[in-house]
Design a protein around this motif. Structure first.
Motif, PDB file in Angstrom:
ATOM      1  N   PRO B 119       0.930  -1.298  -0.163  1.00  0.00           N
ATOM      2  CA  PRO B 119       0.020  -0.110   0.228  1.00  0.00           C
ATOM      3  C   PRO B 119       0.758   1.379   0.126  1.00  0.00           C
ATOM      4  CG  PRO B 119      -0.786  -1.691   1.714  1.00  0.00           C
ATOM      5  CD  PRO B 119       0.493  -2.429   1.157  1.00  0.00           C
ATOM      6  N   PHE B 122       2.986   3.072   3.120  1.00  0.00           N
ATOM      7  CA  PHE B 122       3.526   1.670   3.710  1.00  0.00           C
ATOM      8  C   PHE B 122       4.477   2.258   2.940  1.00  0.00           C
ATOM      9  CE2 PHE B 122       0.577  -1.238   5.619  1.00  0.00           C
ATOM     10  CZ  PHE B 122       0.063  -0.337   6.350  1.00  0.00           C
ATOM     11  N   ARG B 156       5.094  -2.670  10.059  1.00  0.00           N
ATOM     12  CA  ARG B 156       4.552  -3.140   8.887  1.00  0.00           C
ATOM     13  C   ARG B 156       4.402  -3.466   7.666  1.00  0.00           C
ATOM     14  NH1 ARG B 156      -2.143  -1.686   9.894  1.00  0.00           N
ATOM     15  NH2 ARG B 156      -1.916  -3.592   8.791  1.00  0.00           N
ATOM     16  N   MET B 160       4.968  -7.126   5.635  1.00  0.00           N
ATOM     17  CA  MET B 160       4.424  -7.188   3.912  1.00  0.00           C
ATOM     18  C   MET B 160       5.499  -7.283   3.075  1.00  0.00           C
ATOM     19  SD  MET B 160       1.894  -4.886   4.548  1.00  0.00           S
ATOM     20  CE  MET B 160       0.975  -5.628   2.929  1.00  0.00           C
TER      21      MET B 160
ATOM     22  N   LEU C  77      -7.892  -7.106   1.647  1.00  0.00           N
ATOM     23  CA  LEU C  77      -7.280  -5.573   2.072  1.00  0.00           C
ATOM     24  C   LEU C  77      -6.288  -5.322   3.127  1.00  0.00           C
ATOM     25  CD1 LEU C  77     -11.497  -5.672   3.526  1.00  0.00           C
ATOM     26  CD2 LEU C  77     -10.755  -5.264   1.117  1.00  0.00           C
ATOM     27  N   SER C  78      -5.495  -4.332   2.686  1.00  0.00           N
ATOM     28  CA  SER C  78      -4.887  -4.137   3.908  1.00  0.00           C
ATOM     29  C   SER C  78      -4.745  -2.525   4.074  1.00  0.00           C
ATOM     30  CB  SER C  78      -2.855  -4.837   3.310  1.00  0.00           C
ATOM     31  OG  SER C  78      -2.268  -4.038   3.768  1.00  0.00           O
ATOM     32  N   GLY C  79      -4.715  -2.078   4.948  1.00  0.00           N
ATOM     33  CA  GLY C  79      -5.328  -0.656   5.279  1.00  0.00           C
ATOM     34  C   GLY C  79      -6.374  -0.052   3.651  1.00  0.00           C
ATOM     35  N   LEU C  81      -6.042  -0.660   0.796  1.00  0.00           N
ATOM     36  CA  LEU C  81      -6.205  -0.781  -0.459  1.00  0.00           C
ATOM     37  C   LEU C  81      -6.473  -2.214  -0.173  1.00  0.00           C
ATOM     38  CD1 LEU C  81      -2.091  -1.534  -2.252  1.00  0.00           C
ATOM     39  CD2 LEU C  81      -4.202  -3.617  -1.596  1.00  0.00           C
TER      40      LEU C  81
END
Lengths: 124, 166, 310
Positions: B119, B122, B156, B160, C77-79, C81
């Motif tokens: 994302p 991050f 995070r 990831m 889903l992540s954050g 996104l």
């Protein structure tokens, strides 16, 4: 102390206050799982830090000119087509409901509410 | 660079041009976007230097860089920000020899792809920390979030990446 | 966490009587339940008049990520996104900015009762809206996940029901985001439409995003329910509303489609074409629609001018 999971990266980067830094160090001595986590994070950090420095393809003190946005956009669109990517058309006059559903869902899930607490549902 | 002196534009270009380019390259995975962004940032720095008051130079510079990047995305609206390099498909499709597997996961192309899958918040935090070499305070300053948020984004993000690469 | 929700709920009841300002207990619950880790599968169903739709879904939430599966595909889903899968490929859509969340003061916590659901100890909670029951939640005590969610319409009938039929709290799963996306798009802020109000029936317009072309997506929320209003040029084709059914609000006609998780409404004002999509109950939709641009046709001169100048 409970497992300082969220502090491990900051610990590794030396970004904690001295007292916290010492406390995490202390914890790591007796906790194999946190030590293993730290090792994994540290490996990833090393990889990213070890990525080659990319040289700018033009001199660093350029004769200033307007950025080549339009040219870059066109070349990326061409590159995208070459590898079979779908490029969103600039003008969309048909409202594709699946696209709208995706956009609505994307926004719904970042805030609390009745739909986000139970988990969203796929599709429209 | 001394935090309390106002650098000249040439100094910024000389001392930071490469870092700005690398920041942009790791964020976009694309040399054309990266060099356009670097030019745009240098233009903005030149426009902004007369109004710059000595303080956190790093925070100021990287805020400009980040805003230029976001404006670019905004201008391009929803054009894809990620395009796979052309040769990636063949790389991904090939089966590595067993002894190569570990080394494989560290190849710059794989690392770059993993970065692009993060994302944005991050990715930005990890790149500012591990590629540009900013401190957490400088990242907080540049991205306008509390330092605790920076800490968790970096952590995070790395976790990831680890999940994708190991 | 075990008794946290019960404590939250009870303390809210003791501290503030129902309908006395934004309910902190409810707000805190909604925030914490968003991050609760669980795996479950269930069914969700939506009914508005003669229109009804249902689907099954499967959710896993762990380590800040969620994975959702349904008959129509999957989401990760992540954050901010959201990644969706089409064939073997993943497409990412990321929200770049959004406003802080707040809960409308029209909602409060009603009665709570201890109960058992799916063999687990749970708390049944009523969510009140101005003194009437708007929703009923059965909340797993250990995880704070709602095992059952019912939203009621103005007539007291169930508008939407979401019930888990399988449930595991805090599952030990390793979730991984896809390694790359075919497309990674960002939803960027756009200019708010001057034709749409800042608030409608207690829903605040919190964010506006730009659409491809010249349209916009306005996101409205009252903290419990939310909807998007997509505004595009009047001539834009409204997707597939051919199977939709008509309904009237204050004499004006709209077209609606009911899906399991949303209600869709389409109409054209004299200036623009609109699609509203959201999870709000029908009486709210009707009240909201009466405060948005109304359906209508353009005058003869406007039609003539637009034909001349496009």
């Amino acid at each position: 102390m409970t497992h300082p999971i969220d502090l491990l990266s900051a610990f590794l980067d030396g970004e904690l206050a001295p007292a916290d830094q010492a406390e995490v160090a202390n914890h790591l001595h007796g906790c194999a799982s946190c030590a293993a986590d730290l090792e994994g994070i540290s490996r990833v950090r090393d990889w990213i830090r070890g990525m080659p420095v990319e040289e700018a393809p033009i001199p660093l003190l350029p004769a200033l000119r307007q950025p080549r946005w339009a040219w870059a956009a066109a070349s990326i669109a061409a590159a995208a087509l070459a590898v079979g990517l779908v490029v969103t058309p600039a003008q969309t006059e048909v409202l594709d409901l699946d696209t709208l559903a995706g956009q609505h869902t994307a926004r719904v899930v970042v805030s609390p509410g009745i739909s986000s607490i139970r988990g969203p549902v796929v599709g429209r | 660079m001394n935090d309390h002196a106002v650098p000249t534009w040439e100094e910024v270009a000389r001392d930071h041009g490469r870092r700005i380019y690398n920041f942009a390259y790791r964020l976009t995975g694309n040399p054309d976007d990266a060099s356009d962004l670097m030019q745009e940032v240098l233009l903005r720095v030149r426009r902004g230097l007369p109004g710059y008051t000595p303080g956190s130079f790093e925070g100021w510079l990287w805020r400009i860089t980040r805003n230029a990047f976001l404006d670019d995305i905004r201008r391009k609206k929803r054009r894809p920000t990620v395009a796979l390099p052309e040769d990636d498909r063949s790389t991904l499709g090939s089966v590595p020899a067993p002894e190569d597997t570990l080394a494989e996961s560290r190849l710059p192309e794989h690392l770059q792809q993993a970065l692009l899958a993060l994302p944005f918040d991050f990715r930005e935090a990890v790149v500012m920390c591990d590629v540009v070499g900013l401190t957490y305070d400088e990242i907080a300053d540049a991205t306008d979030v509390p330092v605790g948020t920076v800490r968790s984004r970096i952590h995070r993000g790395r976790k990831m990446l680890r999940g994708m690469l190991e | 966490m075990a008794k946290r929700i019960a404590t939250l709920v009870l303390s809210a009841l003791v501290v503030m009587p129902a309908a006395a300002g934004a309910d902190e207990g409810l707000a805190e619950y909604l925030e914490s339940a968003m991050d609760a880790e669980f795996h479950g599968s269930g069914v969700v169903m939506c009914t508005w008049g003669a229109d009804s739709a249902a689907t099954t879904y499967e959710v896993t939430r762990s380590d800040g990520m969620s994975m959702v599966q349904g008959p129509d595909g999957g989401l990760m889903l992540s954050g901010a996104l959201t990644a969706s899968k089409a064939g073997a490929d993943w497409y990412a859509l990321e929200v770049s900015e959004w406003s802080a969340w707040s809960l409308s003061d029209r909602y409060s916590l009603g009665d709570t009762t201890a109960t058992i659901r799916l063999g687990r100890s749970a708390t049944e909670v009523n969510v009140m809206e101005d003194g009437r029951i708007r929703a009923r939640l059965v909340i797993d005590d250990e995880s704070t996940v709602p095992l059952l969610t019912e939203v009621f319409g103005a007539d007291g009938g169930v508008f939407r029901l979401a019930a888990l039929v399988e449930f595991v709290a805090a599952p030990a799963v390793d979730m991984e985001m896809p390694e790359s996306f075919m497309e990674h798009e960002m939803l960027m802020y756009g200019e708010p439409s001057s034709l749409l109000p800042d608030s409608a029936f207690g829903y605040r317009r919190t964010d506006t995003y730009a659409l491809d072309g010249s349209g916009s997506q306005a996101f409205y929320s009252d903290g419990l329910f939310s909807f998007s209003v997509f505004e595009v040029s009047r001539g834009a084709a409204p997707g597939d509303f051919t199977d939709g059914s008509s309904f009237e609000v204050e004499g004006a006609t709209y077209t609606r489609i009911v899906t399991a998780s949303n209600v869709w409404v389409h109409w054209r004002s004299p200036e623009r074409s609109y699609v509203l999509v959201g999870d709000l109950p029908p009486d709210h939709i009707e009240a909201v629609l009466s405060e948005l641009p109304r359906p209508g046709t353009r005058g003869v001169i406007m039609r003539w001018l637009s034909r001349l100048f496009g």
